[in-house]
Scaffold this active site. Structure first.
Site, short mmCIF file in Angstrom:
data_model
loop_
_atom_site.label_atom_id
_atom_site.label_comp_id
_atom_site.label_asym_id
_atom_site.label_seq_id
_atom_site.Cartn_x
_atom_site.Cartn_y
_atom_site.Cartn_z
CD GLU A 26 27.59 -10.84 14.73
OE1 GLU A 26 28.24 -10.52 13.73
OE2 GLU A 26 27.08 -11.97 14.86
CG PHE A 27 20.38 -10.61 20.07
CD1 PHE A 27 19.33 -10.74 19.18
CD2 PHE A 27 20.10 -10.32 21.40
CE1 PHE A 27 18.01 -10.59 19.62
CE2 PHE A 27 18.80 -10.17 21.84
CZ PHE A 27 17.75 -10.31 20.94
CB SER A 73 15.40 -11.33 30.18
OG SER A 73 16.60 -11.41 29.50
CD GLU A 83 24.00 -18.25 40.98
OE1 GLU A 83 23.33 -18.54 39.97
OE2 GLU A 83 23.52 -18.04 42.10
CE LYS A 116 23.32 -15.00 30.66
NZ LYS A 116 22.74 -15.94 29.73
CG ASP A 141 24.90 -20.58 25.88
OD1 ASP A 141 23.74 -20.12 25.87
OD2 ASP A 141 25.69 -20.43 24.94
CE1 TYR A 152 18.43 -19.80 36.39
CE2 TYR A 152 20.04 -21.34 35.50
CZ TYR A 152 18.98 -20.48 35.31
OH TYR A 152 18.44 -20.30 34.07
CE LYS A 169 21.16 -15.90 39.86
NZ LYS A 169 20.85 -17.32 39.98
CE LYS A 191 25.43 -12.58 26.64
NZ LYS A 191 24.11 -12.84 26.08
CB CYS A 199 33.38 -21.24 -12.10
SG CYS A 199 32.65 -22.57 -11.12
CB CYS A 252 32.20 -25.22 -14.67
SG CYS A 252 31.58 -23.55 -14.50
CB CYS A 285 29.79 -19.90 -11.41
SG CYS A 285 29.71 -20.96 -12.87
CB CYS A 330 28.36 -24.91 -12.71
SG CYS A 330 29.56 -24.69 -11.43
S1 IVH Z 1 19.06 -16.19 37.26
C1 IVH Z 1 15.35 -13.46 37.62
N1 IVH Z 1 21.22 -17.65 37.07
O1 IVH Z 1 20.33 -16.62 31.54
C2 IVH Z 1 16.69 -14.03 37.30
N2 IVH Z 1 19.99 -17.24 35.08
O2 IVH Z 1 20.18 -14.27 29.88
C3 IVH Z 1 16.61 -15.40 36.86
N3 IVH Z 1 20.90 -18.33 33.07
O3 IVH Z 1 16.84 -16.30 31.61
C4 IVH Z 1 17.78 -15.88 36.15
N4 IVH Z 1 22.61 -19.30 34.07
O4 IVH Z 1 17.86 -18.73 31.40
C5 IVH Z 1 20.19 -17.09 36.40
N5 IVH Z 1 23.13 -18.94 37.06
C6 IVH Z 1 22.12 -18.41 36.40
C7 IVH Z 1 21.93 -18.60 35.03
C8 IVH Z 1 20.85 -17.98 34.39
C9 IVH Z 1 21.96 -19.14 32.92
C10 IVH Z 1 20.00 -17.92 31.97
C11 IVH Z 1 18.53 -17.89 32.30
C12 IVH Z 1 18.14 -16.45 32.06
C13 IVH Z 1 19.16 -16.04 31.05
C14 IVH Z 1 19.30 -14.55 30.92
#
Ligand code: IVH
Length: 723
Positions: free
Chosen positions: A52-53, A118, A148, A150, A152, A261, A324, A348, A442, A445, A460, A466
C-alpha cells in the site's frame, strides 16, 4: 490490487485534475507518506502494508512527473525514509514498544562516508525488462546481473579498519546514521575481527541487513504477550526495534542475524559485485548463499520466479529479490539519482495471500464501544506464521464481501498484527451457506448499536456499563502514552472481574490484600505497581487528559487542549465555540467533551482523581518560562517549520507569548512556514497582520527586547518537559 493495470487510467485521472487539485493531492500524499515513513522507520510500527505504501509513493511520483513545478527536494520521492529519531520527534511521540527511546536520542550520529540509498522497486516483470532495456541502451559491452534475495530487515553499514569492526551505523536518513556499534557486538554473525591474512583491504565499508528469523520472532512475541507488552507486527519491526535497544546486552536475547550484500572499498580492485561478495565471505563476513549470477534478464526472471513459492519455506523474512548490474565499471557509468542507484532494482513479491475457511465471526467491542468483526479461520500458513484470525473491518466491508459462514476467504497481511480478509472464493461456497449478518445489538451487553453519520463503525452506546468498554477504559488509562501504570490487560481483567475496580479512581484505592490475590502477584509486583501509581501522580496534565479516554481526544489533541485551557476546570467550563477554536478540535470532538462533563459519574471521577493527587492542571514545570520577550504578543502559526509545530508553540509560550487559534485583529504576527494555509494567509492580508517567515520571526523575537533568545533547537528541547 490491480495497481499496474490502473497505471494508465491513473495518468488520465491525474491529467483530468486541475493544477490546484493536483497540488493539493501532492501535498496530501507527501504528508501521508511522511507519516508512514515515520511509523515504519522510527516507531517500527507501520499501519499499512509495504504494498500500500509503494502504491502511494507511485501515485506521488506520477503526479510529480506530470506537475514538475511542484517537486520539492524534501518530497518523499526525493529522499530515503529516515530511521533517526530526532530529539524533538522522540519527545513528542512515543512508540508503543519499549525499543524507541523516550525523550532523548540514545545513539550518537555519524555521517556515512558514502550515502546509503534506497532501491527503485517494481512488482512487475515487464518493468524489470524495461530496466534491462535502459541498461542495454547505455552500454554495448557485455554485462551480467547478480540476482539476490531481498532480506526484510533493517539496513546496516559496517566499517572495518585493519580487520576490526570500527563502527556500525544504521541507514538513518541516508547521510547520517545512528551509531549502533555496541549493539551489533551482540549479533553473533557480525565478526568483530576478520580472518587474519585473508586479504581484506585496510579500510572498507560493507552494507547489509539485520533481520530476525521467524522462530526468534515467534518466541519474542510469545514472551511479550506473556509480559503484557505490545507485540511486534512483523519480524522487520522486531529487528529494527531490537537493533536500537537502549541496553546493548539485551540485543543478544533477540537472536538477530546479519547478511551483507554491498561492499564499498576504495583500495580493492575486483571487477564485479559477485567477486567482491565472494571475497567478503572469504574474510569471514556473512553473505547470502542464495545470490546467483545471471547472464541476462531472462535468467533473472527465471530465478525470480523460482523463488516466488520457495521463499515461503525460508526460515527468515524476504520481501522480494534485488537485481544488480554486476560489473563495477558499468555501475559507475550508470551512477545514482539522489535516492537510488540506476544499476539496481528491487522486484517485490505481491503481498502473500492464503485461502482458508471461515469458521465463525466474533464481534469485538473496543474501548470506545466500536464493534469490529473478527473472523475465526481454519489455521493457515501465511508469510511465515500461522494465521487463525483476521479482521473484517466493519459492517460495510462484510456487506461488500457478501460473506457467508463456511466461505473460503483470501487472507492478507497488512502493516498491522491482525491480517485482513480481502476476498471470498465464490466457487467454493456451499449451496446452503448462510450469510453473516452484522448484529444490531451489542454482543456483550445487549444494548442496541448505533451508527453516527460519517462513521464506518457501529457503536455500543452503553459506555459506562459494557464490560469491554470499562476494561478498555482502564487499559487506555494505564497505557504508556497516558498514566504509564505498571499493569497489563490481564491484570485489569482480573481486577475488574473480582469487582475491585469500576471507576478509574478505584486503581488508587486497591489494597495489598486485593493485589496479592491476583494470579502470580507477589510482594514485588505489588511494590512495582504501587511505585508506578505514585509516579503517575506527576504525569503532566496533557497525558492525564488523554488517559481519561474522552471520545475523539487523541494524544496530540489532549496536549493542545491542556495548553489552551490549562486545567480540567478550564476545559469543563469552555464553551462549544471556545472548544472549536482550538487546533484539531472539530464538532464531534467539541460535543464529546461537552457530553463528557455532563455526566455526574465523570465529574465524580475527576474529583476523586484530583484527591488522589493526579495533575489536573498545567503545572509550573509544564511550561517553563524562559523569558518574557514575547509577552503581550499573540502569534499565529501556520504551515511546517524547521522544528515540529508543537516545539514552535512551546517556544512561543516559553518566551511569554500566546499562540493564537485563529487570525484576528489581535494577532501580532502570522508566522508562515512551508505549505502555509491559504485561508490564514488571505485573512492576515485582509486584516493587515504582518506575515513573516520562520527565520524572520526568530529575528523579530530577538529584537523585541533586544535579547537574543535564539531558535528552538534540540538542546533546548531535550531539557524541557512541557506537558
Ligand atoms: S542493495 C545501493 N541488496 O532493501 C543499493 N539491498 O528497499 C544498496 N535490501 O536499503 C542496496 N536485501 O536495506 C541490496 N540483497 C540486497 C538487499 C537489500 C535487502 C534492503 C536494503 C535497501 C532496501 C531497499
Amino acid at each position: 490490487m490491480i495497481y499496474y493495470q490502473n497505471m494508465v487510467n491513473l495518468e488520465v485521472k491525474f491529467v483530468l485534475m486541475n493544477k490546484k487539485e493536483a497540488k493539493a493531492r501532492i501535498e496530501a500524499l507527501r504528508n501521508e507518506l511522511n507519516r508512514h515513513n515515520h511509523n515504519y522507520y522510527v516507531l517500527n510500527n507501520p499501519t499499512i502494508s509495504d504494498y500500500e505504501f509503494d502504491i502511494l509513493m507511485r501515485d506521488l511520483a506520477q503526479l510529480e512527473k506530470l506537475y514538475p513545478e511542484f517537486i520539492i527536494p524534501d518530497s518523499p520521492t526525493q529522499k530515503v525514509g529516515s530511521d533517526l529519531e530526532t530529539p524533538a520527534e522522540a519527545k513528542q511521540e512515543k512508540s508503543n514498544n519499549s525499543e524507541v527511546p523516550d525523550g532523548k536520542n540514545h545513539f550518537r550520529q555519524f555521517p556515512h562516508k558514502h550515502p546509503m540509498l534506497s532501491l527503485a522497486n517494481t512488482y512487475n516483470i515487464e518493468e524489470l525488462k524495461e530496466f534491462d532495456q535502459r541498461i542495454r541502451k547505455f552500454t554495448d559491452q557485455p554485462y551480467s546481473y547478480s540476482c539476490e534475495l531481498k532480506f526484510d530487515g533493517t539496513g546496516i553499514n559496517l566499517y572495518y579498519k585493519d580487520g576490526a569492526l570500527e563502527r556500525a551505523l544504521t541507514r538513518g536518513d541516508g547521510t547520517v546514521g545512528d551509531d549502533v556499534t555496541e549493539n551489533t557486538k551482540h549479533i553473533p554473525s557480525i565478526p568483530q575481527h576478520l580472518r587474519p591474512g585473508s586479504g581484506y583491504p585496510a579500510e572498507f565499508e560493507i552494507r547489509g541487513e539485520i533481520y530476525m528469523p521467524y522462530e526468534a520472532f515467534d518466541k519474542l512475541n510469545y514472551e511479550r504477550e506473556l509480559n503484557e507488552e505490545q507485540e511486534f507486527a512483523n519480524p522487520r519491526n522486531a529487528a529494527a526495534g531490537s537493533l536500537k535497544l537502549i541496553e546493548p546486552s539485551q540485543v543478544s536475547g533477540r537472536c538477530l542475524e546479519c547478511i551483507l550484500y554491498h561492499l564499498i572499498a576504495e583500495e580493492f580492485d575486483v571487477p564485479t559485485h559477485t567477486k567482491a561478495i565472494e571475497c567478503a565471505a572469504s574474510w569471514g563476513l556473512p553473505t547470502s548463499e542464495y545470490a546467483k549470477e545471471c547472464s541476462n534478464i531472462e535468467e533473472v526472471t527465471e530465478y525470480i520466479q523460482s523463488w516466488d513459492e520457495k521463499r515461503k519455506t525460508l526460515p527468515f523474512p524476504t520481501d522480494g529479490m534485488v537485481v544488480k548490474v554486476n560489473q563495477f565499471a558499468l555501475q559507475k557509468g550508470l551512477g545514482y539519482t539522489a535516492k537510488i542507484p540506476r544499476w539496481a532494482v528491487a522486484y517485490k513479491f505481491k503481498p502473500e495471500q492464503a485461502l482458508t475457511q471461515l469458521i465463525s465471526i466474533d464481534y469485538q467491542v473496543g474501548r470506545t464501544g466500536a464493534v469490529t468483526p473478527v473472523a475465526n479461520l481454519r489455521p493457515v500458513q501465511l508469510s511465515g506464521t500461522v494465521v487463525k484470525r483476521a479482521t473484517l473491518h466493519n459492517a460495510d466491508q462484510m456487506k461488500l464481501l457478501d460473506i457467508h459462514y463456511g466461505d473460503y476467504v483470501y487472507v492478507e497481511k497488512g502493516g498491522e498484527i491482525i491480517p485482513k480478509i480481502t476476498g471470498v472464493e465464490l466457487s467454493k461456497r456451499a449451496v446452503n451457506a448462510q450469510p453473516a449478518i452484522f448484529p444490531s445489538v451489542c454482543p456483550v451487553c445487549g444494548t442496541s448499536l448505533v451508527r453516527d453519520e460519517d462513521e464506518a463503525k457501529f457503536f455500543c452506546p452503553n459506555s459506562d456499563n459494557c464490560t469491554p468498554q470499562i476494561e478498555g477504559k482502564f487499559i487506555h488509562f494505564i497505557g504508556r502514552k497516558a498514566l504509564n501504570i505498571n499493569a497489563g490487560e490481564a491484570t485489569i481483567h482480573q481486577l475488574f472481574t473480582k469487582g475491585y475496580i469500576k471507576e478509574l479512581e478505584d486503581l488508587y484505592n486497591l489494597t495489598d490484600f486485593q493485589l496479592l490475590s491476583l494470579d502470580k502477584w507477589k510482594e514485588k509486583s505489588v511494590a512495582n505497581f504501587k511505585t508506578s501509581l505514585e509516579k503517575s501522580k506527576s504525569v503532566p496534565f496533557g497525558k492525564v487528559l488523554f488517559g481519561l479516554g474522552i471520545r475523539f481526544i487523541g494524544e496530540t489533541t489532549a496536549k493542545s487542549l491542556a495548553a489552551r485551557f490549562k486545567s480540567i476546570e478550564g476545559l469543563k467550563n469552555a464553551t462549544r465555540e471556545e472548544l472549536l477554536e482550538t487546533e484539531d478540535v472539530g464538532k464531534a470532538l467539541a460535543d464529546s467533551i461537552i457530553g463528557y462533563f455532563k455526566e455526574p459519574r465523570h465529574l465524580n471521577t475527576i474529583e476523586k482523581l484530583k484527591e488522589a493527587g493526579l495533575q489536573l492542571e498545567i503545572g509550573a514545570s509544564d511550561t517553563k518560562v524562559v523569558s518574557n520577550v514575547l509577552q503581550g504578543k499573540t502569534i499565529m502559526i501556520t504551515g511546517n517549520y524547521s522544528v515540529p509545530r508543537e516545539t514552535m508553540k512551546q517556544y512561543i509560550e516559553a518566551h511569554g507569548g500566546k499562540v493564537g487559534s485563529s487570525v484576528t485583529g489581535n494577532t501580532s504576527y502570522l508566522v508562515a512556514g512551508e505549505k502555509a494555509g491559504d485561508a490564514k494567509l488571505k485573512k492576515a492580508e485582509k486584516l493587515g497582520i504582518p506575515v513573516i517567515s520562520e527565520e524572520d520571526f526568530y529575528k523579530i523575537a530577538a529584537s523585541e527586547k533586544g535579547a537574543d533568545i535564539g531558535k528552538p533547537n534540540g538542546e533546548n528541547e531535550k531539557d524541557e518537559t512541557l506537558f
